[in-house]
Design a protein around this motif. Sequence first.
Motif, short mmCIF file in Angstrom:
data_model
loop_
_atom_site.label_atom_id
_atom_site.label_comp_id
_atom_site.label_asym_id
_atom_site.label_seq_id
_atom_site.Cartn_x
_atom_site.Cartn_y
_atom_site.Cartn_z
N ILE A 147 0.84 -1.20 0.00
CA ILE A 147 0.00 0.00 0.00
C ILE A 147 0.87 1.25 0.00
CG2 ILE A 147 -1.69 1.34 1.35
CD1 ILE A 147 -2.82 -1.38 2.28
N GLY A 148 1.99 1.19 0.73
CA GLY A 148 2.90 2.33 0.76
C GLY A 148 3.76 2.33 1.99
N ASN A 149 4.86 3.09 1.95
CA ASN A 149 5.81 3.12 3.06
C ASN A 149 5.19 3.64 4.35
OD1 ASN A 149 7.91 2.12 1.48
ND2 ASN A 149 8.53 4.16 0.81
N LYS A 150 4.39 4.69 4.25
CA LYS A 150 3.77 5.27 5.44
C LYS A 150 2.85 4.27 6.12
CE LYS A 150 0.92 9.17 6.97
NZ LYS A 150 0.17 10.39 6.54
N TYR A 151 2.05 3.60 5.31
CA TYR A 151 1.11 2.61 5.85
C TYR A 151 1.87 1.46 6.49
CZ TYR A 151 -2.99 -0.41 6.15
OH TYR A 151 -4.00 -1.21 6.62
N ARG A 152 2.90 0.98 5.79
CA ARG A 152 3.70 -0.14 6.29
C ARG A 152 4.37 0.20 7.62
NH1 ARG A 152 6.09 -1.12 1.96
NH2 ARG A 152 7.89 0.25 2.18
N THR A 153 4.94 1.39 7.71
CA THR A 153 5.62 1.80 8.94
C THR A 153 4.65 1.91 10.10
OG1 THR A 153 7.27 3.03 7.66
CG2 THR A 153 7.05 3.59 9.99
N THR A 154 3.52 2.57 9.87
CA THR A 154 2.52 2.74 10.93
C THR A 154 1.99 1.40 11.40
OG1 THR A 154 1.88 4.85 9.93
CG2 THR A 154 0.39 3.92 11.58
N LEU A 155 1.72 0.51 10.45
CA LEU A 155 1.20 -0.81 10.79
C LEU A 155 2.21 -1.61 11.60
CD1 LEU A 155 -1.38 -2.43 10.21
CD2 LEU A 155 -0.25 -3.40 8.22
N SER A 156 3.49 -1.43 11.30
CA SER A 156 4.53 -2.15 12.04
C SER A 156 4.67 -1.63 13.47
CB SER A 156 5.87 -2.01 11.32
OG SER A 156 5.81 -2.59 10.03
N LEU A 157 4.47 -0.33 13.65
CA LEU A 157 4.62 0.27 14.97
C LEU A 157 3.38 0.08 15.83
CD1 LEU A 157 6.37 3.64 14.04
CD2 LEU A 157 7.40 1.65 15.16
N LEU A 158 2.20 0.22 15.23
CA LEU A 158 0.94 0.12 15.97
C LEU A 158 0.09 -1.01 15.40
CD1 LEU A 158 -0.05 3.88 16.42
CD2 LEU A 158 0.81 2.33 18.19
N ASN A 159 -0.02 -2.10 16.13
CA ASN A 159 -0.78 -3.25 15.66
C ASN A 159 -2.26 -2.92 15.46
OD1 ASN A 159 1.17 -5.75 15.86
ND2 ASN A 159 1.53 -4.53 17.69
N THR A 160 -2.79 -2.06 16.32
CA THR A 160 -4.22 -1.73 16.24
C THR A 160 -4.55 -0.91 15.00
OG1 THR A 160 -3.79 0.16 17.68
CG2 THR A 160 -4.64 -1.83 18.73
N TYR A 161 -3.55 -0.40 14.32
CA TYR A 161 -3.79 0.42 13.13
C TYR A 161 -4.47 -0.39 12.02
CZ TYR A 161 -2.93 3.88 9.45
OH TYR A 161 -3.08 4.79 8.43
N LYS A 162 -4.33 -1.72 12.08
CA LYS A 162 -4.95 -2.54 11.03
C LYS A 162 -6.47 -2.48 11.08
CE LYS A 162 -4.44 -6.92 13.58
NZ LYS A 162 -3.77 -8.24 13.53
N TYR A 163 -7.02 -2.03 12.19
CA TYR A 163 -8.47 -1.86 12.28
C TYR A 163 -8.88 -0.40 12.10
CZ TYR A 163 -8.60 -6.65 13.94
OH TYR A 163 -8.47 -8.01 14.03
#
Length: 306
Positions: A147-163
Motif C-alpha cells: 500500500i505504501g511506506n507510510k502505511y507499512r511503517t505505521t502498521l509495524s509500529l501500531l498493531n491496532t492500526y490494522k483496524y
Amino acid sequence: MKNGLLKFIIAILSFFVLLFACDKVLVRIEDYLYSTKDNKLNYAAHSQDDAEIVILGSSRASHHYVPSILTDSLGMSCVNLGVDGQGILYHYALFHMLVQHNSPRIIIYEFGGFDWEDNGEETYARNDHLAPMYGKYKTTDTLITNIGNKYRTTLSLLNTYKYNGRIHNVFINTHHIAKHNGYEPLYGERKVVELNELLNNNSTLVEGTPIHPDKIHYSKRLIKECEERDILLVFAMSPTMGSLSTTNMEILSEICGDQIPVLDYRKQFNQNELFKDATHMNDAGAKVYTSQIAVELKHIIAGCEY
C-alpha cells in the motif's frame, strides 16, 4: 533544570512504553472479536468448511452467482467469496489464505477489466481491507504492505492500526456467509437507461486504459497455483448491459491458453427485468445466469471442449 528535563524525558518514554503495551493488549482483543464475525475475509483465513466450489471476484461475483443453484445442479458444496469493489490483488489473497487449510475443486473467477486497471499510487490502496490478517500469511502481508511506506511503517509500529477506519467491524455482527452462502442478492429492476450508467461502468476496461503489471502477475500466479493444486479454474464474465472492451479479453485468452476455460456471457442477456443497473443483475437475473453456468460446468467437468 536538569531534573526537570530528565523527568520530562522519563514521562515521554513512559508514555510510549504504555502506548505500545496497550496496543499489544488491545489488538489481541480486537483480533479475537473480529475472528468471531461471519465475513468473507474470516472465512478465507480460518474456515474449515472445505467448500468444493469457490466464487471469487468483485461485486459482479457477489451479486451474480447463487451457490444453492450450483450445489443443486452439481452436487458440490459452494461458497461465494465475491467482494464489492475488490479485484485480483484482494482475491488472490483470499485464495492464498483459503488453500492453506481447504481444498476446493473448482474456482470460478468473475473477471472484469478493472481487475487489471492501473490505478497509479492507488493500485494497492484497497488492500487495507486485508489488514486484519496482517502477520498471519506472508503473501497477504506483501499485498498489504505494498500500500505504501507510510502505511507499512505505521502498521509495524501500531498493531491496532490494522483496524483503523473499520473498528465497527470488530463489534458489529455480519452475515456475509451464513446467509445465502455468501451470495448477496439485489432486488428491483432497471427501468431507465441512464447515460452515467455507461460512463461509470467499471466491469470492463475502456480501450487504452493502462494495465498494471502486478495485476497480470497475480492473475498468472492464481492460474499456476490452481494447476499445481489440481483445482479447476474457470474465468467467467457475467452478463452486462454496459460497454465492452477487447483489450482485456485478448490478454486473458493469451495467459489462459487452451487449458483454462473462459466463459464470456457478457452479452447473453439484455432484458431490463433481469438487471438492477447496467452492470449488475438482480436476483432473478442471477438465478438465470447461475443456472447457465451450472450447465457449462457440467460439460467442463465431463471433459467437453469449448
